[in-house]
Design a protein around this motif. Sequence first.
Motif, PDB file in Angstrom:
ATOM      1  N   ASN A 137       0.829  -1.204   0.000  1.00 47.30           N
ATOM      2  CA  ASN A 137       0.000   0.000   0.000  1.00 47.30           C
ATOM      3  C   ASN A 137       0.859   1.249   0.000  1.00 47.30           C
ATOM      4  OD1 ASN A 137      -2.395  -1.458   0.196  1.00 47.30           O
ATOM      5  ND2 ASN A 137      -2.336  -1.463   2.415  1.00 47.30           N
ATOM      6  N   ASP A 138       0.447   2.201  -0.804  1.00 49.75           N
ATOM      7  CA  ASP A 138       1.069   3.516  -0.820  1.00 49.75           C
ATOM      8  C   ASP A 138       0.552   4.308   0.375  1.00 49.75           C
ATOM      9  OD1 ASP A 138       0.901   6.472  -1.564  1.00 49.75           O
ATOM     10  OD2 ASP A 138       2.199   5.687  -3.142  1.00 49.75           O
ATOM     11  N   GLY A 139       1.385   5.166   0.958  1.00 49.10           N
ATOM     12  CA  GLY A 139       0.968   5.969   2.102  1.00 49.10           C
ATOM     13  C   GLY A 139      -0.219   6.861   1.783  1.00 49.10           C
ATOM     14  N   ALA A 140      -0.256   7.430   0.575  1.00 50.78           N
ATOM     15  CA  ALA A 140      -1.368   8.297   0.178  1.00 50.78           C
ATOM     16  C   ALA A 140      -2.658   7.492   0.068  1.00 50.78           C
ATOM     17  CB  ALA A 140      -1.057   8.983  -1.148  1.00 50.78           C
ATOM     18  N   GLU A 141      -2.567   6.282  -0.445  1.00 53.40           N
ATOM     19  CA  GLU A 141      -3.738   5.408  -0.564  1.00 53.40           C
ATOM     20  C   GLU A 141      -4.281   5.055   0.825  1.00 53.40           C
ATOM     21  OE1 GLU A 141      -2.789   1.393  -1.874  1.00 53.40           O
ATOM     22  OE2 GLU A 141      -4.517   1.468  -3.206  1.00 53.40           O
ATOM     23  N   SER A 142      -3.412   4.739   1.739  1.00 55.83           N
ATOM     24  CA  SER A 142      -3.825   4.397   3.103  1.00 55.83           C
ATOM     25  C   SER A 142      -4.400   5.613   3.823  1.00 55.83           C
ATOM     26  CB  SER A 142      -2.640   3.830   3.889  1.00 55.83           C
ATOM     27  OG  SER A 142      -2.195   2.643   3.274  1.00 55.83           O
ATOM     28  N   SER A 143      -3.818   6.777   3.602  1.00 57.49           N
ATOM     29  CA  SER A 143      -4.327   8.008   4.201  1.00 57.49           C
ATOM     30  C   SER A 143      -5.722   8.336   3.666  1.00 57.49           C
ATOM     31  CB  SER A 143      -3.370   9.159   3.914  1.00 57.49           C
ATOM     32  OG  SER A 143      -3.867  10.353   4.460  1.00 57.49           O
ATOM     33  N   ALA A 144      -5.926   8.156   2.373  1.00 57.76           N
ATOM     34  CA  ALA A 144      -7.242   8.405   1.771  1.00 57.76           C
ATOM     35  C   ALA A 144      -8.284   7.460   2.370  1.00 57.76           C
ATOM     36  CB  ALA A 144      -7.171   8.233   0.256  1.00 57.76           C
ATOM     37  N   PHE A 145      -7.901   6.200   2.600  1.00 55.28           N
ATOM     38  CA  PHE A 145      -8.818   5.245   3.226  1.00 55.28           C
ATOM     39  C   PHE A 145      -9.209   5.703   4.627  1.00 55.28           C
ATOM     40  CE2 PHE A 145      -9.372   1.635   6.093  1.00 55.28           C
ATOM     41  CZ  PHE A 145     -10.501   1.054   5.525  1.00 55.28           C
ATOM     42  N   MET A 146      -8.226   6.147   5.417  1.00 54.51           N
ATOM     43  CA  MET A 146      -8.513   6.618   6.777  1.00 54.51           C
ATOM     44  C   MET A 146      -9.408   7.861   6.755  1.00 54.51           C
ATOM     45  SD  MET A 146      -7.239   4.590   9.045  1.00 54.51           S
ATOM     46  CE  MET A 146      -6.931   5.484  10.547  1.00 54.51           C
ATOM     47  N   GLN A 147      -9.172   8.768   5.817  1.00 47.95           N
ATOM     48  CA  GLN A 147     -10.013   9.960   5.701  1.00 47.95           C
ATOM     49  C   GLN A 147     -11.445   9.589   5.337  1.00 47.95           C
ATOM     50  OE1 GLN A 147      -7.955  12.460   2.914  1.00 47.95           O
ATOM     51  NE2 GLN A 147      -6.359  13.006   4.388  1.00 47.95           N
ATOM     52  N   ALA A 148     -11.608   8.601   4.447  1.00 46.50           N
ATOM     53  CA  ALA A 148     -12.945   8.142   4.072  1.00 46.50           C
ATOM     54  C   ALA A 148     -13.652   7.513   5.274  1.00 46.50           C
ATOM     55  CB  ALA A 148     -12.864   7.139   2.919  1.00 46.50           C
ATOM     56  N   MET A 149     -12.917   6.727   6.059  1.00 44.29           N
ATOM     57  CA  MET A 149     -13.498   6.130   7.272  1.00 44.29           C
ATOM     58  C   MET A 149     -13.938   7.226   8.241  1.00 44.29           C
ATOM     59  SD  MET A 149     -13.686   2.849   7.179  1.00 44.29           S
ATOM     60  CE  MET A 149     -13.971   2.566   8.897  1.00 44.29           C
ATOM     61  N   LYS A 150     -13.117   8.236   8.417  1.00 46.05           N
ATOM     62  CA  LYS A 150     -13.425   9.352   9.320  1.00 46.05           C
ATOM     63  C   LYS A 150     -14.709  10.064   8.870  1.00 46.05           C
ATOM     64  CE  LYS A 150     -11.335  13.611  11.121  1.00 46.05           C
ATOM     65  NZ  LYS A 150     -12.211  14.666  10.684  1.00 46.05           N
ATOM     66  N   ARG A 151     -14.793  10.380   7.569  1.00 44.55           N
ATOM     67  CA  ARG A 151     -15.996  11.054   7.046  1.00 44.55           C
ATOM     68  C   ARG A 151     -17.251  10.217   7.273  1.00 44.55           C
ATOM     69  NH1 ARG A 151     -12.657  12.220   2.764  1.00 44.55           N
ATOM     70  NH2 ARG A 151     -13.576  10.544   1.536  1.00 44.55           N
ATOM     71  N   ARG A 152     -17.152   8.921   7.014  1.00 42.55           N
ATOM     72  CA  ARG A 152     -18.327   8.050   7.171  1.00 42.55           C
ATOM     73  C   ARG A 152     -18.750   7.928   8.628  1.00 42.55           C
ATOM     74  NH1 ARG A 152     -16.465   3.645   2.694  1.00 42.55           N
ATOM     75  NH2 ARG A 152     -17.225   4.844   0.924  1.00 42.55           N
ATOM     76  N   LEU A 153     -17.786   7.789   9.521  1.00 44.09           N
ATOM     77  CA  LEU A 153     -18.120   7.684  10.943  1.00 44.09           C
ATOM     78  C   LEU A 153     -18.703   8.990  11.475  1.00 44.09           C
ATOM     79  CD1 LEU A 153     -15.073   5.617  12.202  1.00 44.09           C
ATOM     80  CD2 LEU A 153     -17.459   4.867  12.107  1.00 44.09           C
ATOM     81  N   GLU A 154     -18.156  10.129  11.047  1.00 46.13           N
ATOM     82  CA  GLU A 154     -18.665  11.425  11.509  1.00 46.13           C
ATOM     83  C   GLU A 154     -20.041  11.735  10.944  1.00 46.13           C
ATOM     84  OE1 GLU A 154     -15.520  14.105  10.436  1.00 46.13           O
ATOM     85  OE2 GLU A 154     -14.523  13.848  12.370  1.00 46.13           O
ATOM     86  N   ALA A 155     -20.431  11.097   9.844  1.00 47.27           N
ATOM     87  CA  ALA A 155     -21.739  11.338   9.235  1.00 47.27           C
ATOM     88  C   ALA A 155     -22.862  10.563   9.935  1.00 47.27           C
ATOM     89  CB  ALA A 155     -21.705  10.944   7.751  1.00 47.27           C
ATOM     90  N   ILE A 156     -22.508   9.652  10.827  1.00 52.99           N
ATOM     91  CA  ILE A 156     -23.513   8.870  11.537  1.00 52.99           C
ATOM     92  C   ILE A 156     -24.238   9.773  12.536  1.00 52.99           C
ATOM     93  CG2 ILE A 156     -23.925   6.958  13.142  1.00 52.99           C
ATOM     94  CD1 ILE A 156     -21.500   5.564  11.845  1.00 52.99           C
ATOM     95  N   GLY A 157     -25.545   9.744  12.503  1.00 51.74           N
ATOM     96  CA  GLY A 157     -26.349  10.551  13.418  1.00 51.74           C
ATOM     97  C   GLY A 157     -27.511   9.742  13.965  1.00 51.74           C
ATOM     98  N   PRO A 158     -28.363  10.370  14.758  1.00 48.03           N
ATOM     99  CA  PRO A 158     -29.478   9.658  15.373  1.00 48.03           C
ATOM    100  C   PRO A 158     -30.471   9.098  14.359  1.00 48.03           C
ATOM    101  CG  PRO A 158     -29.555  12.006  15.917  1.00 48.03           C
ATOM    102  CD  PRO A 158     -28.304  11.764  15.160  1.00 48.03           C
ATOM    103  N   ASN A 159     -30.520   9.679  13.164  1.00 47.72           N
ATOM    104  CA  ASN A 159     -31.476   9.204  12.149  1.00 47.72           C
ATOM    105  C   ASN A 159     -30.834   8.324  11.090  1.00 47.72           C
ATOM    106  OD1 ASN A 159     -33.573  10.662  13.377  1.00 47.72           O
ATOM    107  ND2 ASN A 159     -32.926  12.520  12.325  1.00 47.72           N
ATOM    108  N   THR A 160     -29.575   7.943  11.305  1.00 53.76           N
ATOM    109  CA  THR A 160     -28.858   7.098  10.341  1.00 53.76           C
ATOM    110  C   THR A 160     -29.370   5.662  10.446  1.00 53.76           C
ATOM    111  OG1 THR A 160     -26.905   8.466  10.598  1.00 53.76           O
ATOM    112  CG2 THR A 160     -26.581   6.321   9.590  1.00 53.76           C
ATOM    113  N   THR A 161     -29.616   5.047   9.282  1.00 51.19           N
ATOM    114  CA  THR A 161     -30.053   3.646   9.269  1.00 51.19           C
ATOM    115  C   THR A 161     -28.937   2.795   8.688  1.00 51.19           C
ATOM    116  OG1 THR A 161     -31.055   3.920   7.093  1.00 51.19           O
ATOM    117  CG2 THR A 161     -32.468   4.248   9.009  1.00 51.19           C
ATOM    118  N   ALA A 162     -28.940   1.533   9.037  1.00 47.25           N
ATOM    119  CA  ALA A 162     -27.881   0.609   8.576  1.00 47.25           C
ATOM    120  C   ALA A 162     -28.043   0.209   7.158  1.00 47.25           C
ATOM    121  CB  ALA A 162     -27.860  -0.620   9.454  1.00 47.25           C
TER     122      ALA A 162
END
Length: 76
Positions: A51-76
């Motif tokens: 894995n390239d460092g930039a690729e791994s960093s992009a994955f972590m940023q995507a995980m962060k965005r998805r986790l932060e988007a979870i709210g009380p009205n989020t469904t699975a």
Amino acid sequence: MGSLISQPIINFPQAAIMTTEAIQKRPVVINDAIAIRSMMNLCMSFDHRINDGAESSAFMQAMKRRLEAIGPNTTA
């Protein structure tokens, strides 16, 4: 297990491994005000030969965005 920061170890044939740490209430700045929010660290180790460092960093940023988007009205 309640850890705050870890360093996961990858084993062959893994390319990367990510851990989620304990959720804790912490002071954070939101719109120039201090607020208490539930926060969690994500830790990742990866094989630089695969894995390239930039690729791994992009994955972590995507995980962060998805986790932060979870709210009380989020469904699975």
